[in-house]
Design a protein around this motif. Structure first.
Motif, short mmCIF file in Angstrom:
data_model
loop_
_atom_site.label_atom_id
_atom_site.label_comp_id
_atom_site.label_asym_id
_atom_site.label_seq_id
_atom_site.Cartn_x
_atom_site.Cartn_y
_atom_site.Cartn_z
N CYS A 169 0.83 -1.21 0.00
CA CYS A 169 0.00 0.00 0.00
C CYS A 169 0.87 1.26 0.00
CB CYS A 169 -0.94 0.01 1.21
SG CYS A 169 -2.27 -1.17 1.09
N TYR A 170 1.92 1.27 0.82
CA TYR A 170 2.83 2.42 0.84
C TYR A 170 3.52 2.60 -0.51
CZ TYR A 170 2.27 2.44 5.93
OH TYR A 170 1.76 2.49 7.20
N ASP A 171 3.96 1.50 -1.12
CA ASP A 171 4.60 1.58 -2.43
C ASP A 171 3.66 2.15 -3.48
OD1 ASP A 171 6.88 0.50 -1.32
OD2 ASP A 171 6.61 -1.50 -2.20
N ILE A 172 2.43 1.65 -3.50
CA ILE A 172 1.45 2.12 -4.48
C ILE A 172 1.13 3.59 -4.24
CG2 ILE A 172 -0.95 1.89 -5.24
CD1 ILE A 172 -0.59 -1.17 -4.82
N GLU A 173 0.94 3.95 -2.98
CA GLU A 173 0.65 5.35 -2.65
C GLU A 173 1.77 6.27 -3.12
OE1 GLU A 173 -0.78 8.04 1.14
OE2 GLU A 173 0.33 6.20 1.53
N ASN A 174 3.02 5.88 -2.89
CA ASN A 174 4.15 6.70 -3.32
C ASN A 174 4.21 6.81 -4.83
OD1 ASN A 174 5.00 7.28 -0.72
ND2 ASN A 174 6.33 5.50 -0.62
N LEU A 175 3.94 5.73 -5.54
CA LEU A 175 3.95 5.78 -7.00
C LEU A 175 2.83 6.67 -7.54
CD1 LEU A 175 4.80 2.09 -7.86
CD2 LEU A 175 6.19 4.09 -8.39
N LEU A 176 1.67 6.62 -6.90
CA LEU A 176 0.55 7.44 -7.37
C LEU A 176 0.76 8.92 -7.07
CD1 LEU A 176 -2.49 5.17 -6.45
CD2 LEU A 176 -1.53 5.60 -8.71
N ARG A 177 1.62 9.23 -6.12
CA ARG A 177 1.90 10.64 -5.79
C ARG A 177 2.88 11.27 -6.77
NH1 ARG A 177 1.99 11.78 0.61
NH2 ARG A 177 0.06 10.74 1.08
N GLU A 178 3.62 10.44 -7.51
CA GLU A 178 4.58 10.96 -8.48
C GLU A 178 3.84 11.69 -9.59
OE1 GLU A 178 7.10 7.94 -10.05
OE2 GLU A 178 7.92 7.41 -8.09
N VAL A 179 4.31 12.88 -9.89
CA VAL A 179 3.72 13.66 -10.97
C VAL A 179 4.69 13.60 -12.15
CG1 VAL A 179 2.92 15.93 -11.69
CG2 VAL A 179 2.57 15.17 -9.33
N GLU A 180 4.19 13.13 -13.27
CA GLU A 180 5.01 13.03 -14.48
C GLU A 180 4.43 13.96 -15.54
OE1 GLU A 180 5.43 9.05 -15.82
OE2 GLU A 180 6.30 8.35 -13.93
N PRO A 181 5.27 14.50 -16.39
CA PRO A 181 4.75 15.37 -17.46
C PRO A 181 3.90 14.56 -18.44
CG PRO A 181 7.10 15.00 -17.72
CD PRO A 181 6.70 14.38 -16.42
N MET A 182 2.91 15.23 -19.01
CA MET A 182 2.04 14.57 -19.97
C MET A 182 2.78 14.30 -21.26
SD MET A 182 -1.54 16.58 -19.39
CE MET A 182 -2.41 15.58 -20.55
N VAL A 183 2.50 13.16 -21.86
CA VAL A 183 3.12 12.79 -23.13
C VAL A 183 2.09 13.01 -24.21
CG1 VAL A 183 4.15 10.92 -24.44
CG2 VAL A 183 4.56 11.08 -21.98
#
Length: 104
Positions: free
Chosen positions: A89-103
């Motif tokens: 859950c912590y791993d998924i939460e951290n990944l979902l918080r990452e903001v990446e530029p739109m492609v």
């Protein structure tokens, strides 16, 4: 009690629904210990389940969220499952918080 013949609430706009980013499928293995314990006037416990292991996999449309099958066997299977679940859950939460530029 009067129940309507037609459902009152319907969901029609499926194109607007949100997909779940990740789903975990899990299974426990356990053995039964026979017992005879009265717990009420008309009920009794006849067996106790002791967890011995678990397996789980996390599936997702997103490559970063997908995890391979994990299998564990041991006397502390229940405690280890909760620990693994919290870590995932912590791993998924951290990944979902990452903001990446739109492609584009």
């Amino acid at each position: 009690v009067f129940m309507p013949e037609e459902p009152v609430l319907k969901f029609k706009n499926f194109q607007y629904k949100f997909t779940c980013p990740a789903v975990m499928y899990a299974d426990f293995e356990a053995y039964s210990i026979s017992m005879s314990e009265k717990v009420g006037p008309k009920s009794s416990n006849i067996a106790e389940q002791k967890p011995t292991g678990f397996g789980y996999i996390i599936v997702s449309e997103h490559d970063k969220l997908r995890k391979p099958l994990k299998v564990y066997r041991g006397r502390d299977a229940a405690e280890m499952f909760v620990q693994c679940l919290m870590n995932e859950c912590y791993d998924i939460e951290n990944l979902l918080r990452e903001v990446e530029p739109m492609v584009y």
